[in-house]
Scaffold this motif. Structure first.
Motif, PDB file in Angstrom:
ATOM      1  N   PRO A 113      -1.460 -19.407  -7.663  1.00  0.00           N
ATOM      2  CA  PRO A 113      -0.395 -19.019  -8.600  1.00  0.00           C
ATOM      3  C   PRO A 113      -0.958 -18.743  -9.991  1.00  0.00           C
ATOM      4  O   PRO A 113      -1.970 -19.328 -10.389  1.00  0.00           O
ATOM      5  CB  PRO A 113       0.523 -20.246  -8.625  1.00  0.00           C
ATOM      6  N   ALA A 114      -0.313 -17.846 -10.708  1.00  0.00           N
ATOM      7  CA  ALA A 114      -0.684 -17.633 -12.109  1.00  0.00           C
ATOM      8  C   ALA A 114      -0.344 -18.890 -12.900  1.00  0.00           C
ATOM      9  O   ALA A 114       0.671 -19.541 -12.651  1.00  0.00           O
ATOM     10  CB  ALA A 114       0.059 -16.422 -12.669  1.00  0.00           C
ATOM     11  N   ARG A 115      -1.189 -19.234 -13.845  1.00  0.00           N
ATOM     12  CA  ARG A 115      -0.965 -20.453 -14.621  1.00  0.00           C
ATOM     13  C   ARG A 115      -0.512 -20.126 -16.037  1.00  0.00           C
ATOM     14  O   ARG A 115      -0.765 -19.045 -16.560  1.00  0.00           O
ATOM     15  CB  ARG A 115      -2.244 -21.282 -14.666  1.00  0.00           C
ATOM     16  N   ALA A 116       0.157 -21.094 -16.642  1.00  0.00           N
ATOM     17  CA  ALA A 116       0.544 -20.957 -18.044  1.00  0.00           C
ATOM     18  C   ALA A 116      -0.675 -21.230 -18.912  1.00  0.00           C
ATOM     19  O   ALA A 116      -1.461 -22.132 -18.628  1.00  0.00           O
ATOM     20  CB  ALA A 116       1.659 -21.938 -18.382  1.00  0.00           C
ATOM     21  N   ARG A 117      -0.842 -20.427 -19.948  1.00  0.00           N
ATOM     22  CA  ARG A 117      -1.970 -20.609 -20.855  1.00  0.00           C
ATOM     23  C   ARG A 117      -1.444 -20.812 -22.270  1.00  0.00           C
ATOM     24  O   ARG A 117      -0.699 -19.979 -22.794  1.00  0.00           O
ATOM     25  CB  ARG A 117      -2.905 -19.401 -20.795  1.00  0.00           C
ATOM     26  N   ALA A 118      -1.853 -21.915 -22.866  1.00  0.00           N
ATOM     27  CA  ALA A 118      -1.340 -22.272 -24.183  1.00  0.00           C
ATOM     28  C   ALA A 118      -1.633 -21.195 -25.217  1.00  0.00           C
ATOM     29  O   ALA A 118      -0.841 -20.968 -26.141  1.00  0.00           O
ATOM     30  CB  ALA A 118      -1.945 -23.605 -24.627  1.00  0.00           C
ATOM     31  N   GLU A 119      -2.772 -20.493 -25.046  1.00  0.00           N
ATOM     32  CA  GLU A 119      -3.162 -19.475 -26.031  1.00  0.00           C
ATOM     33  C   GLU A 119      -2.172 -18.321 -26.091  1.00  0.00           C
ATOM     34  O   GLU A 119      -2.072 -17.625 -27.108  1.00  0.00           O
ATOM     35  CB  GLU A 119      -4.546 -18.911 -25.701  1.00  0.00           C
ATOM     36  N   PHE A 120      -1.422 -18.098 -25.011  1.00  0.00           N
ATOM     37  CA  PHE A 120      -0.497 -16.971 -24.958  1.00  0.00           C
ATOM     38  C   PHE A 120       0.969 -17.414 -24.961  1.00  0.00           C
ATOM     39  O   PHE A 120       1.857 -16.583 -24.814  1.00  0.00           O
ATOM     40  CB  PHE A 120      -0.762 -16.137 -23.702  1.00  0.00           C
ATOM     41  N   ALA A 121       1.212 -18.722 -25.129  1.00  0.00           N
ATOM     42  CA  ALA A 121       2.584 -19.231 -25.032  1.00  0.00           C
ATOM     43  C   ALA A 121       3.505 -18.592 -26.078  1.00  0.00           C
ATOM     44  O   ALA A 121       4.617 -18.153 -25.758  1.00  0.00           O
ATOM     45  CB  ALA A 121       2.586 -20.751 -25.174  1.00  0.00           C
ATOM     46  N   ALA A 122       3.055 -18.515 -27.317  1.00  0.00           N
ATOM     47  CA  ALA A 122       3.897 -17.958 -28.382  1.00  0.00           C
ATOM     48  C   ALA A 122       4.135 -16.469 -28.159  1.00  0.00           C
ATOM     49  O   ALA A 122       5.245 -15.968 -28.367  1.00  0.00           O
ATOM     50  CB  ALA A 122       3.243 -18.195 -29.744  1.00  0.00           C
ATOM     51  N   LEU A 123       3.100 -15.754 -27.728  1.00  0.00           N
ATOM     52  CA  LEU A 123       3.227 -14.320 -27.485  1.00  0.00           C
ATOM     53  C   LEU A 123       4.223 -14.048 -26.357  1.00  0.00           C
ATOM     54  O   LEU A 123       5.068 -13.160 -26.466  1.00  0.00           O
ATOM     55  CB  LEU A 123       1.862 -13.732 -27.134  1.00  0.00           C
ATOM     56  N   ARG A 124       4.158 -14.827 -25.278  1.00  0.00           N
ATOM     57  CA  ARG A 124       5.083 -14.638 -24.170  1.00  0.00           C
ATOM     58  C   ARG A 124       6.505 -15.006 -24.579  1.00  0.00           C
ATOM     59  O   ARG A 124       7.472 -14.327 -24.211  1.00  0.00           O
ATOM     60  CB  ARG A 124       4.640 -15.455 -22.954  1.00  0.00           C
ATOM     61  N   ALA A 132       4.541 -17.996 -17.316  1.00  0.00           N
ATOM     62  CA  ALA A 132       3.476 -17.329 -16.553  1.00  0.00           C
ATOM     63  C   ALA A 132       4.088 -16.200 -15.743  1.00  0.00           C
ATOM     64  O   ALA A 132       5.286 -16.221 -15.440  1.00  0.00           O
ATOM     65  CB  ALA A 132       2.774 -18.329 -15.627  1.00  0.00           C
ATOM     66  N   PRO A 133       3.284 -15.204 -15.391  1.00  0.00           N
ATOM     67  CA  PRO A 133       3.826 -14.110 -14.579  1.00  0.00           C
ATOM     68  C   PRO A 133       4.062 -14.559 -13.138  1.00  0.00           C
ATOM     69  O   PRO A 133       3.392 -15.462 -12.624  1.00  0.00           O
ATOM     70  CB  PRO A 133       2.724 -13.050 -14.634  1.00  0.00           C
ATOM     71  N   ALA A 134       5.018 -13.910 -12.489  1.00  0.00           N
ATOM     72  CA  ALA A 134       5.211 -14.108 -11.058  1.00  0.00           C
ATOM     73  C   ALA A 134       4.143 -13.317 -10.317  1.00  0.00           C
ATOM     74  O   ALA A 134       3.678 -12.285 -10.799  1.00  0.00           O
ATOM     75  CB  ALA A 134       6.602 -13.639 -10.644  1.00  0.00           C
ATOM     76  N   VAL A 135       3.739 -13.791  -9.156  1.00  0.00           N
ATOM     77  CA  VAL A 135       2.870 -13.034  -8.273  1.00  0.00           C
ATOM     78  C   VAL A 135       3.734 -12.394  -7.203  1.00  0.00           C
ATOM     79  O   VAL A 135       4.542 -13.072  -6.561  1.00  0.00           O
ATOM     80  CB  VAL A 135       1.788 -13.925  -7.632  1.00  0.00           C
TER      81      VAL A 135
END
Length: 275
Positions: A113-124, A132-135
């Protein structure tokens, strides 16, 4: 990482901190060889703005190839990748609503599964996206191991794209595992253009496909592909490995235009958009 294209008179001319050749007369920061931040990569690979509520999506592909055209080595893409390629791989995933992948690639590459990444949390969050994106797995026969974490423990439910003629018992197995089955074809297979529309209808308008070559070939043939992000690895493998796209050829080659080109340690990271 260096930006090779586009470079204009407006390119910031501030040297990278600690980079060789800083000072008067040094090259612009865009040309300086340094490791880019994830925020800089995200800005380069940002999706175009789409009309709100238009039901449309932007489908980009991310693939890697050797100098002699091999998309895999011994059946996997990892041996021809590199550190910078993986940073871009992660960035593209972090920008997407859904990652579309063929069943064969799920099996060969051991997809998780795609994982959540703290570095992109604010951008998302700013883009109205989940953590995180769906697969989204494209499959005609649903010959998948539904006990894998991709289906049993994703952060967001995995999607299974298949045709209306898919075997009911396999559809039931996918749903029992927690996947959401999406019909995107009248027969057993999936119509790529219909799959894009179906995903857009679910709110997934920023789409990323990571192949494999057969799926990408189908997307090219259907005219569904909007953008190709291609990493050219400075390697030669010979042999008979697949190209990045397989299947029947198109009647008239589809013309794409270069949008950006980066380089690091001999790897070229190109981005082409539909002309």
């Amino acid at each position: 990482m260096r930006r090779l294209f586009p470079v204009t008179e407006e390119t910031p001319a501030q040297p990278a901190k600690g980079a060789a050749g800083t000072g008067p007369g040094s090259v612009p920061d865009a040309l300086a060889d340094r490791e880019w931040t994830l925020a800089e990569l995200a800005a380069v690979y940002a999706y175009p703005e789409l009309a709100p509520g238009g039901g449309t999506a932007w489908l980009r592909a991310n693939m890697v190839s050797t100098l002699d055209g091999a998309a895999q080595h011994e059946g996997r893409s990892q041996p021809i990748s590199g550190a910078a390629d993986m940073r871009i791989f992660g960035t593209l995933r972090a920008l997407a609503d859904a990652v579309v992948v063929g069943a064969g690639t799920v099996r060969q590459e051991g997809y998780r599964p795609a994982r959540a990444r703290a570095e992109f949390a604010a951008l998302r969050a700013a883009a109205g996206q989940g953590p995180a994106p769906a697969v989204a797995v494209v499959t005609a026969g649903l010959e998948l191991d539904f006990s894998l974490p991709l289906f049993t423990s994703p952060l967001v439910p995995t999607l299974v794209l298949t045709g209306a003629a898919a075997a009911p018992d396999r559809v039931a197995a996918a749903e029992k595992a927690g996947a959401r089955v999406v019909i995107a074809g009248d027969g057993a297979g999936v119509d790529p253009a219909r799959a894009v529309r179906a995903l857009a209808g679910l709110g997934h308008t920023r789409l990323l496909t990571e192949g494999g070559p057969r799926l990408l070939g189908q997307m090219v043939a259907s005219g569904a592909l909007d953008e190709l992000c291609l990493t050219v690895a400075p390697m030669l493998t010979a042999g008979d490995a697949q190209r990045i796209a397989g299947g029947p050829s198109v009647a008239v080659p589809h013309r794409f235009v270069l949008a950006s080109l980066l380089e690091e340690e001999g790897f070229l990271f190109s981005r082409y958009r539909r002309a």
